[in-house]
Scaffold this active site. Sequence first.
Site, PDB file in Angstrom:
ATOM      1  N   TYR A 144       0.859  -1.196   0.000  1.00 43.64           N
ATOM      2  CA  TYR A 144       0.000   0.000   0.000  1.00 43.64           C
ATOM      3  C   TYR A 144       0.895   1.247   0.000  1.00 43.64           C
ATOM      4  CZ  TYR A 144      -2.649   3.748   2.348  1.00 43.64           C
ATOM      5  OH  TYR A 144      -3.189   4.967   2.701  1.00 43.64           O
ATOM      6  N   LYS A 148       1.549   4.326  -2.581  1.00 39.41           N
ATOM      7  CA  LYS A 148       1.225   5.712  -2.203  1.00 39.41           C
ATOM      8  C   LYS A 148       2.415   6.615  -2.578  1.00 39.41           C
ATOM      9  CE  LYS A 148      -2.074   7.098  -0.273  1.00 39.41           C
ATOM     10  NZ  LYS A 148      -3.383   7.532  -0.865  1.00 39.41           N
TER      11      LYS A 148
HETATM   12  N1  LIG Z   1      -7.565   6.123   6.903  1.00 36.11           N
HETATM   13  C1  LIG Z   1      -6.350   6.571   7.230  1.00 36.11           C
HETATM   14  O1  LIG Z   1      -5.910   6.509   8.385  1.00 36.11           O
HETATM   15  C2  LIG Z   1      -5.509   7.203   6.168  1.00 36.11           C
HETATM   16  C3  LIG Z   1      -5.932   7.269   4.852  1.00 36.11           C
HETATM   17  N2  LIG Z   1      -5.140   7.893   3.920  1.00 36.11           N
HETATM   18  C4  LIG Z   1      -5.605   8.028   2.534  1.00 36.11           C
HETATM   19  O2  LIG Z   1      -6.845   8.714   2.558  1.00 36.11           O
HETATM   20  C5  LIG Z   1      -7.647   8.327   1.432  1.00 36.11           C
HETATM   21  C6  LIG Z   1      -9.036   7.969   1.901  1.00 36.11           C
HETATM   22  O3  LIG Z   1      -8.957   6.886   2.804  1.00 36.11           O
HETATM   23  P1  LIG Z   1     -10.250   6.316   3.528  1.00 36.11           P
HETATM   24  O4  LIG Z   1     -11.347   7.269   3.387  1.00 36.11           O
HETATM   25  O5  LIG Z   1      -9.791   5.874   4.871  1.00 36.11           O
HETATM   26  O6  LIG Z   1     -10.541   5.016   2.651  1.00 36.11           O
HETATM   27  P2  LIG Z   1     -11.939   4.364   2.219  1.00 36.11           P
HETATM   28  O7  LIG Z   1     -11.616   2.948   1.872  1.00 36.11           O
HETATM   29  O8  LIG Z   1     -12.980   4.619   3.224  1.00 36.11           O
HETATM   30  O9  LIG Z   1     -12.309   5.168   0.903  1.00 36.11           O
HETATM   31  C7  LIG Z   1     -11.697   4.950  -0.330  1.00 36.11           C
HETATM   32  C8  LIG Z   1     -12.734   5.113  -1.421  1.00 36.11           C
HETATM   33  O10 LIG Z   1     -12.073   4.896  -2.683  1.00 36.11           O
HETATM   34  C9  LIG Z   1     -12.945   4.187  -3.511  1.00 36.11           C
HETATM   35  N3  LIG Z   1     -12.209   3.475  -4.547  1.00 36.11           N
HETATM   36  C10 LIG Z   1     -11.321   2.468  -4.359  1.00 36.11           C
HETATM   37  N4  LIG Z   1     -10.872   2.035  -5.540  1.00 36.11           N
HETATM   38  C11 LIG Z   1     -11.475   2.793  -6.502  1.00 36.11           C
HETATM   39  C12 LIG Z   1     -11.432   2.803  -7.916  1.00 36.11           C
HETATM   40  N5  LIG Z   1     -10.668   1.939  -8.602  1.00 36.11           N
HETATM   41  N6  LIG Z   1     -12.175   3.717  -8.589  1.00 36.11           N
HETATM   42  C13 LIG Z   1     -12.973   4.587  -7.901  1.00 36.11           C
HETATM   43  N7  LIG Z   1     -13.058   4.605  -6.551  1.00 36.11           N
HETATM   44  C14 LIG Z   1     -12.322   3.707  -5.866  1.00 36.11           C
HETATM   45  C15 LIG Z   1     -13.666   3.226  -2.575  1.00 36.11           C
HETATM   46  O11 LIG Z   1     -14.869   2.736  -3.136  1.00 36.11           O
HETATM   47  C16 LIG Z   1     -13.873   4.105  -1.352  1.00 36.11           C
HETATM   48  O12 LIG Z   1     -15.139   4.744  -1.401  1.00 36.11           O
HETATM   49  C17 LIG Z   1      -6.890   7.196   0.753  1.00 36.11           C
HETATM   50  O13 LIG Z   1      -6.170   7.723  -0.334  1.00 36.11           O
HETATM   51  C18 LIG Z   1      -5.906   6.722   1.817  1.00 36.11           C
HETATM   52  O14 LIG Z   1      -4.745   6.214   1.222  1.00 36.11           O
HETATM   53  C19 LIG Z   1      -3.951   8.462   4.260  1.00 36.11           C
HETATM   54  C20 LIG Z   1      -3.501   8.415   5.536  1.00 36.11           C
HETATM   55  C21 LIG Z   1      -4.224   7.765   6.593  1.00 36.11           C
HETATM   56  C1  LIG Z   2      -2.229  -2.886  17.142  1.00 35.57           C
HETATM   57  C2  LIG Z   2      -3.644  -2.838  16.654  1.00 35.57           C
HETATM   58  C3  LIG Z   2      -4.278  -4.113  16.246  1.00 35.57           C
HETATM   59  C4  LIG Z   2      -4.273  -1.688  16.625  1.00 35.57           C
HETATM   60  C5  LIG Z   2      -5.607  -1.480  15.998  1.00 35.57           C
HETATM   61  C6  LIG Z   2      -5.674  -0.138  15.325  1.00 35.57           C
HETATM   62  C7  LIG Z   2      -5.076  -0.186  13.919  1.00 35.57           C
HETATM   63  C8  LIG Z   2      -6.066  -0.909  13.039  1.00 35.57           C
HETATM   64  C9  LIG Z   2      -4.786   1.243  13.449  1.00 35.57           C
HETATM   65  C10 LIG Z   2      -3.712   1.909  14.317  1.00 35.57           C
HETATM   66  C11 LIG Z   2      -2.887   2.827  13.409  1.00 35.57           C
HETATM   67  C12 LIG Z   2      -3.713   2.863  12.138  1.00 35.57           C
HETATM   68  C13 LIG Z   2      -3.124   3.382  10.877  1.00 35.57           C
HETATM   69  C14 LIG Z   2      -3.633   2.955   9.650  1.00 35.57           C
HETATM   70  C15 LIG Z   2      -4.699   1.905   9.576  1.00 35.57           C
HETATM   71  C16 LIG Z   2      -5.324   1.518  10.932  1.00 35.57           C
HETATM   72  C17 LIG Z   2      -4.265   1.444  12.019  1.00 35.57           C
HETATM   73  C18 LIG Z   2      -3.211   0.406  11.676  1.00 35.57           C
HETATM   74  C19 LIG Z   2      -3.031   3.398   8.335  1.00 35.57           C
HETATM   75  C20 LIG Z   2      -2.138   2.252   7.853  1.00 35.57           C
HETATM   76  C21 LIG Z   2      -4.079   3.685   7.286  1.00 35.57           C
HETATM   77  C22 LIG Z   2      -3.493   4.132   5.977  1.00 35.57           C
HETATM   78  C23 LIG Z   2      -2.348   5.056   6.052  1.00 35.57           C
HETATM   79  O1  LIG Z   2      -2.055   5.737   5.100  1.00 35.57           O
HETATM   80  C24 LIG Z   2      -1.512   5.094   7.259  1.00 35.57           C
HETATM   81  C25 LIG Z   2      -2.251   4.730   8.518  1.00 35.57           C
HETATM   82  C26 LIG Z   2      -1.327   4.676   9.713  1.00 35.57           C
HETATM   83  C27 LIG Z   2      -2.056   4.409  10.993  1.00 35.57           C
END
Ligand SMILES: NC(=O)C1=CN([C@@H]2O[C@H](COP(=O)(O)OP(=O)(O)OC[C@H]3O[C@@H](n4cnc5c(N)ncnc54)[C@H](O)[C@@H]3O)[C@@H](O)[C@H]2O)C=CC1
Ligand SMILES: CC(C)=CCC[C@@H](C)[C@H]1CC[C@H]2C3=C(CC[C@]12C)[C@@]1(C)CCC(=O)C[C@@H]1CC3
Length: 346
Positions: A144, A148
């Site tokens: 992943y 990115k």
């Molecule tokens: N959740 C986190 O902690 C973090 C997320 N990000 C980034 O933030 C962004 C949003 O993440 P979330 O909202 O958590 O993910 P999410 O999984 O909730 O949302 C992603 C969306 O992208 C859509 N999608 C996936 N493949 C697609 C495709 N081929 N064509 C059109 N749509 C598509 C999915 O249907 C979904 O609605 C992502 O780029 C992720 O890499 C970055 C840092 C931390």
């Molecule tokens: C140790 C354990 C089982 C914790 C449960 C929580 C985890 C699922 C989250 C804690 C830090 C999170 C995190 C992400 C996903 C969910 C966690 C691992 C990301 C990998 C999501 C996508 C990103 O771009 C970076 C995030 C870093 C932190």
Amino acid sequence: MATHLRSAGKKCTVIGGSGFLGQHMVEQLLKKGYTVNVFDIQKRFDNDRVQFFLGDLCDKEALLPALQGVSVAFHCASPAPSSDNRELFYKVNFMGTKAVVEACKEAGVQKLVLTSSASVVFEGTDIKNGSEDLPYAKNPIDYYTETKILQEKEVLSANDPDNNFFTTAIRPHGIFGPRDPQLVPILVQAAKSGKMKFIIGDGKNLVDFTYVENVVHGHILAAENLQKDSALCGKAFHITNDEPVPFWAFMSRILTGLNYDPPKYHIPYWLAYYLALFLSLALWLLSPLVTIKPTFTPMRVALAGTFHYYSCERAKRDMGYKPVVSLDEAIDRTLQSYPHLRRAKA
Ligand SMILES: NC(=O)C1=CN([C@@H]2O[C@H](COP(=O)(O)OP(=O)(O)OC[C@H]3O[C@@H](n4cnc5c(N)ncnc54)[C@H](O)[C@@H]3O)[C@@H](O)[C@H]2O)C=CC1
Ligand SMILES: CC(C)=CCC[C@@H](C)[C@H]1CC[C@H]2C3=C(CC[C@]12C)[C@@]1(C)CCC(=O)C[C@@H]1CC3
């Protein structure tokens, strides 16, 4: 100039607008007076004020109708990190992002704001107050993150002021908040199955957890400050809550807030890491026979057992960013939003 005046008459597209972050983006953009299109592979909510375009972002022709007459595209689509599917990450995050860039240029979109990740510089070892000048990880922690990095490079290098096309990237870390399908649900599931008993390492490692509304605020500020000769062009920006917190204190607060016991025994980091590595190797060998998704992957152990927090000074300086919701308030709002995950008191 007031934000609502600058955004008047602005039309934008949220690619990935059905996702966790995407839905919060849509809500805030509508509040700020934007006209919003959503492009996503699935439709996950209804809203009369939003025009939906269903399609795969890898298909430039499918993207084009969603980008007509649009001045800003937000690209926050990605396969879920837990899918661990190398081909899919490469196809969507890398090749698909190339298609997004091409489609934006062809449709005359002026600004592209990518949701990247602070993890693009994380190699599984401590990062304390890391700035955007840190080099990309040479050994990213998973596929992943590998894609990115490719995705961010693709978007930032597409910045092309001569052709009135401006790009920037937002790097959030550990996004959480209402409707997040990852952090709180995975944590509660692990607690329910008795897997949240151990603190990995000494429990003092500081990490950024960023409330979703702050992440949205960073994206909107980025779009509004991205213009010819601005410091944002072709650059990446950390967006955090600016309140790093011990990873295990944060987890414990979520668990106790939902009536689960916090972890209390310590396990050395290296032991947890090699156990997780051994488990994933064993599951990989067994994968032709059974598919099991482990809770503790080497990636999660690295995230749970190291320092990794980032400076958001560049975003403060160049776009006037400041978190709008404090960590305390964010945790309270998040806990209140998951009544169905709360354990009934005995
Ligand atoms: N959740 C986190 O902690 C973090 C997320 N990000 C980034 O933030 C962004 C949003 O993440 P979330 O909202 O958590 O993910 P999410 O999984 O909730 O949302 C992603 C969306 O992208 C859509 N999608 C996936 N493949 C697609 C495709 N081929 N064509 C059109 N749509 C598509 C999915 O249907 C979904 O609605 C992502 O780029 C992720 O890499 C970055 C840092 C931390
Ligand atoms: C140790 C354990 C089982 C914790 C449960 C929580 C985890 C699922 C989250 C804690 C830090 C999170 C995190 C992400 C996903 C969910 C966690 C691992 C990301 C990998 C999501 C996508 C990103 O771009 C970076 C995030 C870093 C932190």
